[in-house]
Structure formats: C-alpha cells, structure tokens
Design an enzyme around this catalytic site. Structure first.
Site, PDB file in Angstrom:
ATOM      1  N   GLY A 135       0.808  -1.220   0.000  1.00  8.67           N
ATOM      2  CA  GLY A 135       0.000   0.000   0.000  1.00  8.67           C
ATOM      3  C   GLY A 135       0.834   1.258   0.000  1.00  8.67           C
ATOM      4  O   GLY A 135       2.062   1.222   0.103  1.00  8.67           O
ATOM      5  N   GLY A 150       2.573   3.665   1.466  1.00  8.04           N
ATOM      6  CA  GLY A 150       3.160   3.940   2.772  1.00  8.04           C
ATOM      7  C   GLY A 150       3.721   5.339   2.861  1.00  8.04           C
ATOM      8  O   GLY A 150       3.864   5.907   3.940  1.00  8.04           O
ATOM      9  N   ARG A 167       3.157  13.873  -7.949  1.00  3.44           N
ATOM     10  CA  ARG A 167       3.207  13.164  -9.227  1.00  3.44           C
ATOM     11  C   ARG A 167       1.806  12.964  -9.778  1.00  3.44           C
ATOM     12  O   ARG A 167       0.818  13.026  -9.031  1.00  3.44           O
ATOM     13  CB  ARG A 167       3.992  11.870  -9.101  1.00  3.44           C
ATOM     14  CG  ARG A 167       3.503  10.940  -8.027  1.00  3.44           C
ATOM     15  CD  ARG A 167       4.412   9.728  -7.936  1.00  3.44           C
ATOM     16  NE  ARG A 167       3.844   8.734  -7.046  1.00  3.44           N
ATOM     17  CZ  ARG A 167       4.344   7.529  -6.853  1.00  3.44           C
ATOM     18  NH1 ARG A 167       5.428   7.165  -7.513  1.00  3.44           N
ATOM     19  NH2 ARG A 167       3.778   6.673  -6.030  1.00  3.44           N
ATOM     20  N   ASP A 216       4.080  -4.481  -7.213  1.00  3.75           N
ATOM     21  CA  ASP A 216       3.438  -3.254  -6.716  1.00  3.75           C
ATOM     22  C   ASP A 216       3.980  -2.019  -7.427  1.00  3.75           C
ATOM     23  O   ASP A 216       3.445  -0.925  -7.246  1.00  3.75           O
ATOM     24  CB  ASP A 216       3.640  -3.118  -5.194  1.00  3.75           C
ATOM     25  CG  ASP A 216       5.098  -3.242  -4.783  1.00  3.75           C
ATOM     26  OD1 ASP A 216       5.724  -4.258  -5.124  1.00  3.75           O
ATOM     27  OD2 ASP A 216       5.609  -2.316  -4.131  1.00  3.75           O
ATOM     28  N   ASP A 243       7.139   4.720  -9.879  1.00  8.87           N
ATOM     29  CA  ASP A 243       7.945   4.502  -8.680  1.00  8.87           C
ATOM     30  C   ASP A 243       9.441   4.525  -8.975  1.00  8.87           C
ATOM     31  O   ASP A 243      10.121   3.496  -8.975  1.00  8.87           O
ATOM     32  CB  ASP A 243       7.554   3.184  -7.981  1.00  8.87           C
ATOM     33  CG  ASP A 243       6.377   3.422  -7.031  1.00  8.87           C
ATOM     34  OD1 ASP A 243       5.802   4.530  -7.069  1.00  8.87           O
ATOM     35  OD2 ASP A 243       6.039   2.527  -6.259  1.00  8.87           O
TER      36      ASP A 243
HETATM   37  P1  AMP Z   1       9.027   0.977  -3.139  1.00 15.69           P
HETATM   38  O1  AMP Z   1      10.053  -0.111  -3.226  1.00 15.69           O
HETATM   39  O2  AMP Z   1       9.591   2.351  -3.041  1.00 15.69           O
HETATM   40  O3  AMP Z   1       8.027   0.881  -4.240  1.00 15.69           O
HETATM   41  O4  AMP Z   1       8.252   0.771  -1.740  1.00 15.69           O
HETATM   42  C1  AMP Z   1       7.741  -0.463  -1.330  1.00 15.69           C
HETATM   43  C2  AMP Z   1       6.766  -0.289  -0.219  1.00 15.69           C
HETATM   44  O5  AMP Z   1       7.373   0.317   0.931  1.00 15.69           O
HETATM   45  C3  AMP Z   1       5.565   0.578  -0.559  1.00 15.69           C
HETATM   46  O6  AMP Z   1       4.435   0.049   0.048  1.00 15.69           O
HETATM   47  C4  AMP Z   1       5.948   1.904   0.035  1.00 15.69           C
HETATM   48  O7  AMP Z   1       4.818   2.682   0.316  1.00 15.69           O
HETATM   49  C5  AMP Z   1       6.695   1.498   1.303  1.00 15.69           C
HETATM   50  N1  AMP Z   1       7.666   2.524   1.731  1.00 15.69           N
HETATM   51  C6  AMP Z   1       8.855   2.796   1.189  1.00 15.69           C
HETATM   52  N2  AMP Z   1       9.470   3.814   1.842  1.00 15.69           N
HETATM   53  C7  AMP Z   1       8.648   4.196   2.838  1.00 15.69           C
HETATM   54  C8  AMP Z   1       8.692   5.192   3.863  1.00 15.69           C
HETATM   55  N3  AMP Z   1       9.718   6.031   3.999  1.00 15.69           N
HETATM   56  N4  AMP Z   1       7.642   5.282   4.697  1.00 15.69           N
HETATM   57  C9  AMP Z   1       6.599   4.451   4.592  1.00 15.69           C
HETATM   58  N5  AMP Z   1       6.484   3.498   3.655  1.00 15.69           N
HETATM   59  C10 AMP Z   1       7.490   3.369   2.771  1.00 15.69           C
HETATM   60 MG    MG Z   2       6.344   1.230  -4.870  1.00 14.49          MG
END
Ligand code: AMP
Ligand code: MG
Length: 507
Positions: free
Chosen positions: A98, A100, A190, A267, A277
C-alpha cells in the site's frame, strides 16, 4: 489557468470501491479495502522548489501553493487517501503493502482528462508499516527529473508536477549499513491517469475477496479502459491483452534508451503500462546487460537490464493469476502471456530497426543485433554515446565512435570493425540516420548528472535541476552548447560513488 480552489475534482475511486471505515490511524492491516482516507502532514517550512510548467498546463494549473503541494493544506473538493495494494517483492509474495509514503490529493478533472495527483513523502499512512512516510530531497530530485526526462524521451511514464522541500530533517541509512544521517525532507507531486498497480488487484485475489476484486476491476475498466467490458471471459481476456501490450511497449522503450528500473516488483507495475515509482533506477553507461544499479538486488541481480522483458512477463503472470477468480475458464488467460511475448518482440525488433537505421526488419537482423551486443561487451563502451555517434557516422570507421570508449579499443577492434562492415552491407551504405537520431537519444539522465543536481539542491541551489530539466526536454536534439557538460562519458569520480553507480531502495 484555474486557481486550485476552483478546480473540479472527482471522487470516483472512493465512491466505487470499498474503503477503510477508519481514517488515518496507526500502521495496520485493512482487509477488504482499496483505500484509507488520510491527512497529509503539515510541513514545518514548505518551499516550492521545482514546478513542471507543461504538466501544470496539462492540468490547467499555474505555479503555486507550496502549502498544498507539500501536503499541509487540502483545497475544496480534494479527498486525500492512501491506496491499499499488495505485491511480489523480488519474487516473493509480500502481502499488504500500500501507499506507505504516498497520499493522493484527489482526481483532478482537467480539459485533457482526469488525473490523479499524488504527493510522495507527505507522511504516515496505515500502510507505512515501520517507516515514516517521508521522502528525502535526494530521491525526490531523482523522481522529478527522471519522470520528466522519460516523458520527453517518449517512454510511457507517470509525470511530476512539483517538488517542495519541507524544512524537516529525515533520518536515512542510504546503504543500509548502519551509517544513519539526517537528510532534507521533500515532497514530489506526481500525476497519472491513476496509480492503480498490478498489486492493487493481487491483494484481493490473495485474500479471496472476490467482491472487492470485482469492484476494483469494474472501476478500472469503466474509467481507464472504456472501450472494454469485463462482463464475461472474452472481455476480461481482451482487457488483459491491452494491459500486456502497454507493458510490453513500456519495457521495449526502457531497453531502447538503456533504462534500468531497479525494483520491478508487482506493486511497482502500473496498470496503464507507465513507468512508475522511481527509486534505485539507473541508466546503462557501460553497455553491460547484467547491470543493475540497485545494491539491494546485488546478489541475484533479478532486475538487471537484460532481464527486464522476462520480468515483465513474470509480473504479468502474477497479475493474470489475480484475475482467475473472475473467470469461468481461466485457462483462457494463458494466451495473454504469449501475446505479451509476441508484442514485445515486435516492438523490440522495430526498436532495433530504428536504432540501426535498417528500414525494416528481416530475419537475419537477429544475428546483426546479437553480434553488435557481443561486440559492445568486449570492452567498456558507453551505450548512449555509441548509438548516438553511430547515428551520425560519415564513414564506417571506428575513429568517430572512439568518444564512447572508456578504455583502449584493444580486443574490441576486430569485432566492431566486422560489425560495421556487415551493417554497411545490410543498409547499402546508407543507414536511415534520421530514424536513428529519433531513436538514439543524445542526452539521458545519467546517474552522475542527477547526482550533480542533487549535490547543488542540497545546498539550496536548484539551477542544475532546472538546467537538466531544460536539457532533457529535447533529448534527441543536438543542443551543441550543452555537449561539453552533458554529452560525456561517466566521469571517473562517479565510477564508485554512492548515488551514481550504487543505489538502494532507501529514499
Ligand atoms: P518501493 O520499493 O519504493 O516501491 O516501496 C515499497 C513499499 O514500501 C511501498 O508500500 C511503500 O509505500 C513502502 N515505503 C517505502 N518507503 C517508505 C517510507 N519512507 N515510509 C513508509 N512506507 C514506505
Ligand atoms: Mg512502490
């Protein structure tokens, strides 16, 4: 241009899919929901640093409102939420993920269509797990510059409207090696038709929640694939074929320009076939098909450049599995994977036709391309410079290509000469240079270029960001006054610098 307060917003996603009964609150599982309403955080000192004028124009918005685009204020009609989705990370099912650290402000009804505006880094949501929901300036500059660069390269992508700093310090451990440091906080706004991902569907299939799955599928198709209907198996297959096609096209473009996404988890796969992303992505400099910029993936290199097309298929297969509960005869979905493979090959061949100025594809070109690929790997050769110079060659000799060599030509001399000769025979001595120049960019957002922009931004100077944004609006143009700075091989200082050759998911 419309002031934000007078914009028209749609709440169709919230109206048509099930959501969380609770707003905000701690990190938690939210079964049965597609979203949770959340409140973006109040940045202590929001400052608007970058604004993409053409994205603003697309939305009918004039430069503005740092309090809104850093998260602190919602204007009339906005309804902020975080999306719930799941995903396969590095090949393993990870359950609920989700948004985050992303918060959607709303869906803006603009003259060119309805666009979702989403803040990345605007604070905690129920999907933040153990993290803070914030983003740092470093990764925000990378996302802002790269999404705009990709758009102008002709690669399907989400867009970036703005970058604000928050005035807050955020703690990060860049290489996950215990060296924590404070970094400047930032928020990028974005923009995309939606931020619905493969994982948005997967989470409901994984939990056996057919009702929510169907609601999300129907919502997605009604608004984003209006020529389709998912009332029966044939309709679902036709829609899935379209998703396969746009995914294949996107990845063929990545291969053309030398882009390595770095984290092709399900995701991070947009249902629209948009690059989404931007994290530890990178651009091939040395033409090494096994390269990935992501140190988090260093041991398996699952998401290396050359494997991206296959990973696209793997991800698509996981998404197709999530549609099975909606089908009477799910085996019909198998054809969609074959379709992906065929469409990818068509795009890929067409891309090579353009990159090499071949006019059209013939069977024997397979060998021509394979021979070039292996010749390019004999020594360190810069992908962007090589193909660009190849597009302007007056004579089939290696001298004009030498600016692309990182080391003395040595063992590459013979295979490259042989290849040039074969290429000249294939093109009757007259490769289509116009087609080549339109397929082989002169300027891409090399990792060290982004790093120079970040170094200056961290000192409060956004001139390099702006210069790169401007340069990369015309990546296929010569721009001779920019050559000395930017049409360059990776400088030696960048070879082993964190942020240039090594990146992690930390952002
Ligand atoms: P990503 O690899 O950047 O696509 O992130 C994978 C997951 O980790 C997603 O669900 C993001 O929302 C969550 N996420 C990454 N960085 C953070 C952060 N600093 N705070 C909260 N959730 C994060
Ligand atoms: Mg992501």
């Amino acid at each position: 241009m419309t002031p934000l307060n007078d914009c028209e917003w749609s709440t169709r996603f919230l109206d048509e899919t099930p959501g969380d009964a609770q707003s905000d609150g701690p990190s938690r599982q939210v079964p049965g929901a597609c979203w949770s309403k959340v409140t973006p955080f109040q940045a202590p000192k929001p400052e608007l640093r970058l604004w993409a004028k053409d994205v603003g124009a697309m939305l009918g918005l004039s430069r503005g409102d740092e309090d809104v685009f850093a998260g602190g204020r919602l204007t009339l009609g906005m309804a902020a939420y975080a999306q719930r989705y799941g995903g396969h990370q590095f090949g393993n099912w990870a359950g609920q993920l989700g948004d985050g650290r992303a918060i959607t402000l709303g869906e803006l009804k603009a003259s060119q269509g309805t666009f979702e505006l989403q803040l990345k880094g605007a604070g905690h949501t129920p999907y933040s797990r153990f993290a803070d929901g914030k983003a740092v300036l470093r990764s925000s500059v990378r996302e802002y510059l790269c999404s705009e660069a990709m758009h102008h390269l002709g690669v399907p992508t989400t867009r970036a409207l703005s970058l604000c700093t928050t005035g807050e310090s955020v703690m990060r451990d860049v290489l996950y090696n215990g060296n924590k440091a404070l970094e400047l906080g930032a928020v990028v706004c974005r923009v995309a038709p939606s931020f619905i991902r493969f994982g948005s569907f997967q989470i409901h299939a994984a939990t056996g929640d057919q009702v929510t799955l169907r609601a999300l599928v129907e919502h997605t198709v009604r608004h984003h694939f209006p020529t389709h209907s998912v009332a029966n198996d044939a309709g679902i297959v036709a829609w899935a074929n379209e998703v396969a096609e746009s995914t294949a096209l996107m990845i063929a473009h990545w291969m053309r320009v030398g882009f390595v996404h770095g984290v092709m988890n399900t995701d991070n796969m947009s249902i629209h076939g948009l690059t989404i992303d931007y994290g530890p992505y990178g651009w091939l400099e040395d033409y090494n098909p096994g390269w990935t910029p992501n140190t988090t993936d260093a041991s398996n290199r699952r998401y290396r450049y050359a494997q991206q097309p296959q990973i696209g298929a793997w991800n698509l297969a996981r998404w197709l599995e999530s549609l099975i509960p909606l089908m009477e005869q799910p085996e019909q979905l198998e054809g969609v994977l074959d379709h992906y493979g065929e469409v990818f090959n068509e795009h890929h061949n067409r891309m090579w036709v353009a990159k090499l100025g071949l006019g059209s594809w013939v069977e024997s070109d397979q060998k021509l391309v394979a021979n070039l690929n292996s010749a390019l790997q004999t020594i360190e050769i810069d992908m962007t410079i090589f193909f660009r110079l190849l597009s302007t060659l007056d004579a089939p000799t290696l001298d004009q290509l030498s600016p692309s060599f990182y080391e003395p030509i040595g063992v590459a001399e013979q295979p490259l000469n042989e290849w040039l000769e074969a290429w000249m025979i294939r093109t009757d001595g007259a490769p289509d240079q116009d087609a080549m120049k339109a397929a082989n960019p002169k300027y891409v957002l090399r990792n060290w270029m982004a790093q120079l922009a970040i170094d200056d931004a961290e000192k409060g100077d956004y001139a390099t960001c702006e210069a790169l944004e401007q340069l990369l609006k015309a990546p296929y143009d010569e721009q001779p006054e920019m050559e000395a700075d930017w049409f360059q091989r990776r400088p030696e200082w960048a070879r082993n610098r964190v942020g240039c050759s090594m990146l992690s998911c930390s952002s």
